[in-house]
Design an enzyme around this catalytic site. Structure first.
Site, PDB file in Angstrom:
ATOM      1  N   GLU A  97     -25.053  17.686 -33.372  1.00 51.35           N
ATOM      2  CA  GLU A  97     -25.106  16.776 -32.002  1.00 51.35           C
ATOM      3  C   GLU A  97     -23.923  16.832 -31.214  1.00 51.35           C
ATOM      4  O   GLU A  97     -22.804  17.048 -32.116  1.00 51.35           O
ATOM      5  CB  GLU A  97     -25.465  15.379 -32.559  1.00 51.35           C
ATOM      6  CG  GLU A  97     -24.367  14.740 -33.696  1.00 51.35           C
ATOM      7  CD  GLU A  97     -24.929  13.481 -33.984  1.00 51.35           C
ATOM      8  OE1 GLU A  97     -26.116  13.126 -34.845  1.00 51.35           O
ATOM      9  OE2 GLU A  97     -24.470  12.498 -33.637  1.00 51.35           O
ATOM     10  N   CYS A 101     -17.807  15.152 -26.550  1.00 55.96           N
ATOM     11  CA  CYS A 101     -17.506  15.203 -28.194  1.00 55.96           C
ATOM     12  C   CYS A 101     -18.440  16.432 -29.011  1.00 55.96           C
ATOM     13  O   CYS A 101     -19.502  16.204 -28.759  1.00 55.96           O
ATOM     14  CB  CYS A 101     -17.937  13.773 -28.699  1.00 55.96           C
ATOM     15  SG  CYS A 101     -17.905  13.602 -30.559  1.00 55.96           S
ATOM     16  N   CYS A 150     -20.826  17.736 -43.248  1.00 59.19           N
ATOM     17  CA  CYS A 150     -19.369  17.335 -43.561  1.00 59.19           C
ATOM     18  C   CYS A 150     -19.226  17.373 -45.228  1.00 59.19           C
ATOM     19  O   CYS A 150     -20.241  16.985 -45.671  1.00 59.19           O
ATOM     20  CB  CYS A 150     -18.616  16.275 -42.836  1.00 59.19           C
ATOM     21  SG  CYS A 150     -16.821  16.108 -43.130  1.00 59.19           S
ATOM     22  N   CYS A 199     -16.682  10.542 -46.561  1.00 57.79           N
ATOM     23  CA  CYS A 199     -16.004   9.225 -46.211  1.00 57.79           C
ATOM     24  C   CYS A 199     -17.046   8.082 -46.269  1.00 57.79           C
ATOM     25  O   CYS A 199     -18.112   8.612 -45.652  1.00 57.79           O
ATOM     26  CB  CYS A 199     -15.487   9.366 -44.605  1.00 57.79           C
ATOM     27  SG  CYS A 199     -13.854  10.352 -44.401  1.00 57.79           S
ATOM     28  N   CYS A 249     -21.213   8.948 -34.272  1.00 57.64           N
ATOM     29  CA  CYS A 249     -20.907   9.776 -35.542  1.00 57.64           C
ATOM     30  C   CYS A 249     -22.168  10.115 -36.587  1.00 57.64           C
ATOM     31  O   CYS A 249     -22.199   9.746 -37.904  1.00 57.64           O
ATOM     32  CB  CYS A 249     -20.270   8.692 -36.589  1.00 57.64           C
ATOM     33  SG  CYS A 249     -18.829   7.733 -35.561  1.00 57.64           S
TER      34      CYS A 249
END
Ligand code: SAH
Length: 350
Positions: free
Chosen positions: A93, A106, A113, A117, A334
């Site tokens: 995205e 962005c 990933c 986190c 995110c």
């Protein structure tokens, strides 16, 4: 045989390729111009190359771009969120944000990933692979084409950890900045990292004028290790030392990102701890009320808390801004859109 990824090549590499193909060197600049200034998606469009060369190129090389799968446009602020498919079908995205000073995109640097986190939706299923430089460029080129306006800046804050895909990311940074291509100013580019210390030192040596953003999200190791597994590898002392050294070497101000999570890292005492640690540093703090991720129990701090937190920092020598939230009506944060897309796909398959 796998075809050459021609969009990730700089002019020198293109010159070598043309030499191998028995073609004159000046063709390299023409091809670069088609790929990165005119931003075409096929060899057929490169009309100043002979038909023979175009055929030779399509046999040996491919132009890997991105294909739009979905687009959401915010009714509030014009933010556009894109889901793109890569040539192997992987989904990423990207987001277009419209600011007064220009359009910023962005982009994602990895499929998924692996940093883990706890507040981040991109990392819930781990990493599939790093993106090539060409795939990072393609996100910007495709968005530019879609919105019909020039993109002035880029933030590497989509899915992925840029410094975990170091070589491709540095290659991307040089290509997007190339005056013969998109010619995006380095000062309009921000690379965000969760804090891979050795790579921060490597990046300092690259002689780039980009802005380094470091995801801090905590005032000490106790809290940071709870939300960011990488904090167990690099202590905050080591990370902050690397940031100081980076700022010394590059003379560029570091941005610290700090997502405020209700009851976790948003107390007055946490702000004071940050003041003590950051007061003497060439830096700037960006506060972001955390985007609630359903899978976790984190909720954003109240508006008053954010304001109070910011004022403690600002009044004590640590320059702080609160990030304006864009695209809140379109899942713009995110990895959230990709995640809801993947879940829907799964449901359909089932
Ligand atoms: N891997 C890089 C860049 C990608 S994330 C990094 O860690 O910096 C871009 C930014 O969004 C990071 O600061 C990240 O910590 C933050 N982020 C991730 N999930 C978030 C959430 N739910 N709310 C607010 N910020 C979030």
């Amino acid at each position: 045989m796998e075809k050459i990824d021609i969009k990730s090549m700089n002019i020198n590499e293109l010159e070598d390729l043309l030499k191998e193909l028995g073609e004159p060197k000046f063709r390299a600049k023409q091809i670069f111009d088609w790929l990165h200034a005119k931003q075409v998606d096929s060899f057929e469009e490169m009309t100043n190359l002979s038909k023979g060369l175009r055929e030779k190129l399509s046999e040996t090389a491919s132009i890997n771009g991105v294909e739009m799968v979905r687009k959401l446009v915010s009714q509030i602020d014009g933010t556009r969120k894109y889901l793109f498919a890569l040539s192997d079908g992987a989904i990423i995205e990207s987001v277009l944000m419209k600011y007064e000073h220009g359009n910023t995109v962005c982009i994602s640097t990895q499929v998924g990933c692996r940093m883990g986190c706890k507040f981040c939706a991109s990392t819930l299923d781990g990493v599939e692979r790093g993106l090539t430089a060409g795939e990072m460029l393609s996100q910007i080129y495709a968005i530019q084409k879609d919105c019909g306006e020039r993109v002035h800046g880029t933030v590497l804050m989509g899915s992925g950890e840029p410094l975990d895909n170091y070589d491709n990311v540095v290659k991307f940074l040089r290509l997007i900045n190339d005056p013969k291509g998109q010619n995006m100013g380095q000062r309009h580019i921000t690379l965000s990292t969760c804090g891979l210390v050795e790579k921060i030192y490597d990046l300092a040596e690259e002689d780039l004028q980009i802005t380094l953003a470091v995801s801090l999200h905590a005032p000490n190791d106790g809290i940071r290790t709870q939300t960011m597994p990488i904090a167990k590898v690099y202590s905050m002392d080591r990370l902050l030392q690397a940031c100081r050294d980076y700022a010394d070497k590059t003379k560029r101000r570091i941005t610290f990102e700090y997502a405020l999570i209700h009851g976790v890292n948003d107390g007055d005492e946490h702000a004071w701890e940050l003041v003590k640690k950051l007061r003497d540093m060439l830096c700037h703090i960006n506060l972001i009320p955390v985007n609630d991720v359903k899978e976790r129990n984190y909720v954003k701090s109240t508006a008053e808390r954010v304001k109070r937190f910011a004022s403690i920092l600002n009044e004590n020598g640590v320059e702080t801004t609160v990030r304006r939230k864009l695209g809140s009506d379109i899942d713009a944060a995110c990895g959230q859109l990709r995640r809801s897309h993947m879940k829907n796909e799964q449901k359909t398959e089932e």
